[in-house]
Design a protein around this motif. Sequence first.
Motif, PDB file in Angstrom:
ATOM      1  N   ALA A 172      30.785  41.081  40.740  1.00 14.10           N
ATOM      2  CA  ALA A 172      31.980  41.516  40.005  1.00 14.10           C
ATOM      3  C   ALA A 172      33.110  41.854  40.971  1.00 14.10           C
ATOM      4  N   LEU A 173      32.798  42.601  42.023  1.00 15.11           N
ATOM      5  CA  LEU A 173      33.829  42.964  42.995  1.00 15.11           C
ATOM      6  C   LEU A 173      34.343  41.730  43.742  1.00 15.11           C
ATOM      7  N   SER A 174      33.467  40.800  44.041  1.00  9.69           N
ATOM      8  CA  SER A 174      33.882  39.562  44.713  1.00  9.69           C
ATOM      9  C   SER A 174      34.820  38.758  43.823  1.00  9.69           C
ATOM     10  N   GLN A 175      34.485  38.636  42.544  1.00 13.52           N
ATOM     11  CA  GLN A 175      35.337  37.883  41.621  1.00 13.52           C
ATOM     12  C   GLN A 175      36.717  38.518  41.477  1.00 13.52           C
ATOM     13  N   LEU A 176      36.786  39.830  41.650  1.00 14.22           N
ATOM     14  CA  LEU A 176      38.065  40.538  41.559  1.00 14.22           C
ATOM     15  C   LEU A 176      38.779  40.609  42.915  1.00 14.22           C
ATOM     16  N   SER A 177      38.171  39.993  43.937  1.00 15.37           N
ATOM     17  CA  SER A 177      38.718  40.010  45.307  1.00 15.37           C
ATOM     18  C   SER A 177      38.920  41.434  45.826  1.00 15.37           C
ATOM     19  N   ILE A 178      37.966  42.287  45.514  1.00  8.30           N
ATOM     20  CA  ILE A 178      38.020  43.664  45.998  1.00  8.30           C
ATOM     21  C   ILE A 178      37.117  43.765  47.221  1.00  8.30           C
ATOM     22  N   GLU A 179      37.725  44.117  48.342  1.00  9.95           N
ATOM     23  CA  GLU A 179      36.981  44.264  49.590  1.00  9.95           C
ATOM     24  C   GLU A 179      36.993  45.731  50.010  1.00  9.95           C
ATOM     25  N   GLU A 180      35.889  46.193  50.515  1.00  9.45           N
ATOM     26  CA  GLU A 180      35.724  47.571  50.985  1.00  9.45           C
ATOM     27  C   GLU A 180      36.235  48.605  49.978  1.00  9.45           C
ATOM     28  N   PRO A 181      35.651  48.618  48.777  1.00 13.58           N
ATOM     29  CA  PRO A 181      36.082  49.574  47.756  1.00 13.58           C
ATOM     30  C   PRO A 181      35.567  50.985  48.055  1.00 13.58           C
ATOM     31  N   ILE A 182      36.165  51.938  47.406  1.00 11.96           N
ATOM     32  CA  ILE A 182      35.569  53.268  47.294  1.00 11.96           C
ATOM     33  C   ILE A 182      34.728  53.172  46.037  1.00 11.96           C
ATOM     34  N   VAL A 183      33.418  53.345  46.166  1.00  9.87           N
ATOM     35  CA  VAL A 183      32.530  53.192  45.018  1.00  9.87           C
ATOM     36  C   VAL A 183      32.139  54.557  44.472  1.00  9.87           C
ATOM     37  N   PHE A 184      32.050  54.646  43.175  1.00 14.40           N
ATOM     38  CA  PHE A 184      31.800  55.895  42.463  1.00 14.40           C
ATOM     39  C   PHE A 184      30.552  55.714  41.627  1.00 14.40           C
ATOM     40  N   GLY A 185      29.603  56.635  41.739  1.00 10.17           N
ATOM     41  CA  GLY A 185      28.394  56.538  40.931  1.00 10.17           C
ATOM     42  C   GLY A 185      28.017  57.871  40.323  1.00 10.17           C
ATOM     43  N   HIS A 186      27.653  57.825  39.060  1.00  9.79           N
ATOM     44  CA  HIS A 186      27.206  59.020  38.346  1.00  9.79           C
ATOM     45  C   HIS A 186      25.750  58.848  37.934  1.00  9.79           C
TER      46      HIS A 186
END
Length: 129
Positions: free
Chosen positions: A52-66
């Motif tokens: 999903a992140l690759s398809q959105l071209s998001i590199e080195e995100p800040i990831v949030f998990g609950h």
Amino acid sequence: YAGGAIDWLPLMDALAPDQRVCAFDRLGADYSDSHTNSNRDMAAVVDDMHEALSQLSIEEPIVFGHSLGAGIVQLYAASSPVAGIVLVDGLSADVADQVVQRMGSYAALSAPARAGLLRPMAPAFVSPA
């Protein structure tokens, strides 16, 4: 586990003026495709997140998990570059993975999560050692 992207809209709205904000509903949950293989494990969910992140071209995100999502983002960060990790009331990746393995699949966690039992059940699945 029982919540989804829609639960985080107020926080997403607050962050959106300064950041690109995206939410990820796991396959079979909330707004995702409900016709998925129920025998999914944590590795499959991490792969989906990466795709999903690759398809959105998001590199080195800040990831949030609950909750169980905290285990997912920890596993994601162990295999992909991230700018940061935010964990909210989360299980560690090793505990989350053990819970999924003992339940037989990721999908099997739905009923106990919706009943508010996932966190209280976690110690029963994990060795104190």
